[in-house]
Design a protein around this motif. Sequence first.
Motif, PDB file in Angstrom:
ATOM      1  N   SER A   6       4.620  43.306 -16.772  1.00  0.00           N
ATOM      2  CA  SER A   6       3.475  42.489 -16.082  1.00  0.00           C
ATOM      3  C   SER A   6       2.781  43.719 -15.047  1.00  0.00           C
ATOM      4  N   GLN A   9       2.273  42.536  -9.226  1.00  0.00           N
ATOM      5  CA  GLN A   9       1.127  41.527  -9.088  1.00  0.00           C
ATOM      6  C   GLN A   9       2.641  40.474  -7.923  1.00  0.00           C
ATOM      7  N   GLU A  45       3.618  38.476 -12.471  1.00  0.00           N
ATOM      8  CA  GLU A  45       3.013  38.041 -11.778  1.00  0.00           C
ATOM      9  C   GLU A  45       2.770  36.352 -10.818  1.00  0.00           C
ATOM     10  N   GLY A  46       2.413  35.933  -9.867  1.00  0.00           N
ATOM     11  CA  GLY A  46       2.959  34.550  -9.396  1.00  0.00           C
ATOM     12  C   GLY A  46       3.865  34.347  -8.580  1.00  0.00           C
ATOM     13  N   SER A  94       0.649  27.947  -9.773  1.00  0.00           N
ATOM     14  CA  SER A  94      -0.593  28.845 -10.243  1.00  0.00           C
ATOM     15  C   SER A  94      -0.915  29.265 -11.841  1.00  0.00           C
ATOM     16  N   LYS A  96       0.061  31.953 -13.194  1.00  0.00           N
ATOM     17  CA  LYS A  96      -0.386  33.274 -13.694  1.00  0.00           C
ATOM     18  C   LYS A  96      -0.015  34.558 -14.734  1.00  0.00           C
ATOM     19  N   ASN A  97       1.915  33.788 -14.774  1.00  0.00           N
ATOM     20  CA  ASN A  97       2.565  34.348 -15.302  1.00  0.00           C
ATOM     21  C   ASN A  97       3.014  33.217 -16.443  1.00  0.00           C
ATOM     22  N   PRO A  98       2.422  34.058 -16.923  1.00  0.00           N
ATOM     23  CA  PRO A  98       2.586  33.659 -18.831  1.00  0.00           C
ATOM     24  C   PRO A  98       3.860  33.544 -19.797  1.00  0.00           C
ATOM     25  N   ARG A 102       6.545  27.207 -14.601  1.00  0.00           N
ATOM     26  CA  ARG A 102       5.776  27.457 -12.756  1.00  0.00           C
ATOM     27  C   ARG A 102       6.733  26.247 -12.090  1.00  0.00           C
TER      28      ARG A 102
END
Length: 129
Positions: A6, A9, A45-46, A94, A96-98, A102
């Motif tokens: 990523s 982030q 990310e996230g 969020s 934001k991390n695929p 979460r």
Amino acid sequence: MFSLVSCKQGRISDNIEIDISESTKFSKDEITNSIECVKSNFNFEGATLTKIWYDEKKSNNLVDIYLENGNGSQNGVSEEDVIILLSNFYVDDSGKNPVLNRDTIYTDYQWILIRDNEKSEWKIDSFGF
């Protein structure tokens, strides 16, 4: 091992917990430098890195596995030039991390760092569970 790719982030918690056990293998500076390498490359990310630690007994056991079955069985790195750190991080909700779940705390996440010799800098060879 589980790997992620990523952009830069990830965050480092303002109250990150750092724990360094007694070591007969590495100096405190060597361990601190390996921790700084992970912190500067934490880019999920996230996610927020909340704890990172070095436990020599756990690290040595994981190094043995790495040298027998992981990249260490192929790259020729010496045992004294491998350190494995463990970490915890939190992934926010969020979305934001695929890749990561979460609103989840990941624990005992491994960071395998290697170097060319005692005088060279640590670099991340692999990370995951």
